[in-house]
Design an enzyme around this catalytic site. Structure first.
Site, PDB file in Angstrom:
ATOM      1  N   ASP A  85      90.245  28.730  19.122  1.00  0.00           N
ATOM      2  CA  ASP A  85      90.146  29.643  17.991  1.00  0.00           C
ATOM      3  C   ASP A  85      88.778  29.513  17.303  1.00  0.00           C
ATOM      4  O   ASP A  85      88.315  28.393  17.053  1.00  0.00           O
ATOM      5  CB  ASP A  85      91.264  29.251  17.002  1.00  0.00           C
ATOM      6  N   GLU A 133      87.397  31.889  22.045  1.00  0.00           N
ATOM      7  CA  GLU A 133      87.411  33.080  21.200  1.00  0.00           C
ATOM      8  C   GLU A 133      85.961  33.297  20.782  1.00  0.00           C
ATOM      9  O   GLU A 133      85.384  32.497  20.052  1.00  0.00           O
ATOM     10  CB  GLU A 133      88.290  32.924  19.958  1.00  0.00           C
TER      11      GLU A 133
HETATM   12  C1  NOJ Z   1      91.229  33.956  15.106  1.00  0.00           C
HETATM   13  C2  NOJ Z   1      92.657  34.289  15.341  1.00  0.00           C
HETATM   14  O1  NOJ Z   1      92.751  35.056  16.511  1.00  0.00           O
HETATM   15  C3  NOJ Z   1      93.133  35.015  14.122  1.00  0.00           C
HETATM   16  O2  NOJ Z   1      94.415  35.551  14.321  1.00  0.00           O
HETATM   17  C4  NOJ Z   1      93.097  34.068  12.948  1.00  0.00           C
HETATM   18  O3  NOJ Z   1      93.411  34.766  11.774  1.00  0.00           O
HETATM   19  C5  NOJ Z   1      91.710  33.445  12.793  1.00  0.00           C
HETATM   20  N1  NOJ Z   1      91.139  33.042  14.027  1.00  0.00           N
HETATM   21  C6  NOJ Z   1      91.769  32.233  11.908  1.00  0.00           C
HETATM   22  O4  NOJ Z   1      92.319  31.152  12.614  1.00  0.00           O
END
Ligand code: NOJ
Ligand code: CA
Length: 542
Positions: free
Chosen positions: A239, A279
């Site tokens: 993440d 991500e």
């Molecule tokens: C990315 C995640 O995909 C999202 O859903 C989340 O709100 C943020 N990171 C914070 O962790």
């Protein structure tokens, strides 16, 4: 394999309309080939991944909330669909202020989903079916309810005082960044009266950023990673990984963060055949996350395509897809693997991005599965699940509604409770697994056919890709080839029939093996024709 190799000069024809019915399940020969490709450290290049929101997948105990035992009960569905790895959204204990991305205990399972024994049972059941298990790894921030933050917020001399990013001012010059997105508020700083200081959070105030400049934090989180790897997990979706370290001049993939990612990769390398996918930041694109192809992420999400493919179809212009593929072709380090998706828990349902036109979703899915990438399916997109309209946490809940397994109200095979934790999306009486299974024209049947077509063919995961320059922006064309097979893939972004020409040769063109269309190649010029809304894959001899 080479099972589809041919050597004809021209093929004009349609395999779809009036052609043979496409298989929805692979042959034993294909499965054997797939098993071989899924063995060893490169398995992820040949795998099909599936993102699942455990909370919304299957409820085993009738409380309206999906859980780990529910997911276990649906592994056979996933296996049958052709899924090789499951990535679960966060399942650790969480006050659920950001759908589990606010973690209160990194070494446990939220009781709503089960417990550690249930987690071990899931891993064992998945591995028994040769399905890998990937967890969501949220390193940047914790929940404000985490014991570390509860201690940290009490005073500047507490045990965990320096585990978070504190400042006397909400405009600290050492931290050159604000909130990650408007969704998360106007300020990245929240005042804590007990400590008489502000704490920093890129996301909701309930998600304080950890202080990675504190070596205890850096070490603790790597140990957490080891904890799950030792339990048998096959890897992580990481993440907002670019945000770990902050500085006065920037907060996104700064050198300290890059160095930490390399340490993280080092931990994974202690456990054979484990992988991590980044991500990525849309602005930066996937390339910075891949390092030299061996020292950072195994895969990086291709959001320039994954988030914007719908715009390409709206404008009947393939350039968004073309640019994404060209980036993979020309800028990825050797060994860097693209991770392609058309939906996720953050961007709304693919069905909406496609303006509720099945052909657009199908063409977009094909691009994710035919280009040089590892495809990720977001649960329910294989059914064309619609966006929901009731929100529990925030508007992103539209894409987090329960999986409709059957047409039966009110639980649709998801739950026996009177109501699930969040209502089903509209249309679940027809958009559900059972109904679509029985319908040869459904999105589920399309996904089954497409996954069957790819199964066991290494060329789709790892073959060379060459994006062609065409004189028609409504068409995308590229070749894929390895030592066994070669293909020309042509995708239309228009509802009208299209012709396109490239001043290039792809060699002798054989049968249409997927879709419908025509192509000629005279050695210097390639000409392709597609029906409206169409696509075609041509076998090439080589
Ligand atoms: C990315 C995640 O995909 C999202 O859903 C989340 O709100 C943020 N990171 C914070 O962790
Ligand atoms: Ca439950």
């Amino acid at each position: 394999m080479g099972v589809r190799r041919v050597g004809l000069v021209v093929a004009l024809v349609a395999a779809c309309a009036g052609g043979p019915v496409k298989p929805t399940h692979p042959t034993p020969e294909q499965e054997a080939a797939a098993d071989a490709l899924l063995t060893g450290p490169d398995w992820y290049r040949n795998a099909v991944f599936y993102e699942v929101n455990v909370r919304s997948f299957a409820d085993s105990n009738g409380d309206g909330i999906g859980d780990l035992a529910g997911l276990v009960s649906k592994l056979d569905y996933l296996k049958d669909l052709g899924v090789d790895a499951v990535w679960m959204m966060p399942i650790m204990p969480s006050p659920f202020k950001d759908s589990g991305y606010d973690i209160a205990d990194y070494r446990n399972i939220d009781p709503a989903y089960g417990d550690l024994a249930g987690f071990d049972a899931l891993v064992a059941a998945a591995h028994q079916r040769n399905i890998r298990v990937m967890m969501d790894l949220v390193l940047n921030h914790t929940s404000d309810q985490h014991a570390w933050f509860q201690d940290s917020r009490t005073s500047a001399t507490s045990e965990h005082a320096d585990w978070y990013v504190w400042s006397d001012t909400p405009s600290d010059p050492n931290i050159g960044c604000g909130p990650a997105a408007p969704t998360f508020g106007d300020s990245a700083w929240t005042f804590e009266p007990a400590r008489n200081q502000y704490y920093f959070h890129r996301f909701y105030p309930a998600q304080p950023d950890l202080n990675y400049r504190n070596p205890a934090v850096a070490a603790e989180m790597l140990d957490t990673v080891r904890f799950w790897l030792q339990r048998g997990v096959d890897g992580f979706r990481c993440d907002v990984i670019g945000y770990l370290f902050e500085s006065a001049t920037g907060c996104n993939m700064i050198p300290e963060t890059v160095d930490y990612i390399k340490q993280l990769r080092g931990v994974l390398d202690e456990f054979p055949n484990t992988v991590m996918v980044a991500e990525t930041d849309i602005g930066l694109g996937p390339v910075p996350y891949l390092g030299d192809g061996t020292d950072m992420f195994h895969m990086a999400f291709d959001f320039p395509y994954g988030y914007f493919w719908g715009v390409a179809f709206l404008g009947e212009n393939s350039s968004i897809a073309q640019n994404a593929l060209q980036t993979v072709q020309t800028q990825y380090p050797p060994g860097g693997q693209d991770a392609m998706l058309i939906g996720s828990h953050d961007v709304g349902r693919a069905w909406s991005h496609a303006q509720e036109l099945a052909w657009r979703m199908q063409r977009a899915t094909e691009i994710s599965m035919f280009s040089h990438a590892t495809p990720f399916i977001y649960y329910g997109d294989e059914l064309a699940v619609h966006d929901g309209t009731t929100f529990v946490v925030d508007s992103r809940d539209s894409a987090r509604t329960p999986m409709p397994w059957t047409a039966d109200d009110p639980g649709h095979g998801f739950t026996t409770a009177a109501a699930p934790w969040i209502p089903f999306s509209g249309g679940a009486d027809t958009t559900n697994v059972a109904s679509e299974d029985a319908d040869p024209g459904s999105m589920l049947t399309f996904y089954r056919q497409l996954l069957t077509f790819r199964r066991g063919h290494a060329v789709w995961g790892t073959g060379d890709m060459n994006v062609l320059t065409l004189d028609n922006p409504s068409v995308l064309a590229f070749t894929r080839s390895d030592s066994d097979e070669a293909y020309l893939v042509v995708e239309s972004f228009s509802e009208d029939p299209q012709d396109a020409t490239a001043q290039a040769s792809v060699g002798a063109i054989g049968d249409v093996v997927w879709g419908a269309g025509a192509a000629t190649d005279d050695g210097t010029t390639l000409h392709v024709s597609l029906p409206g809304e169409g696509s075609a894959v041509f076998a090439l001899s080589h």
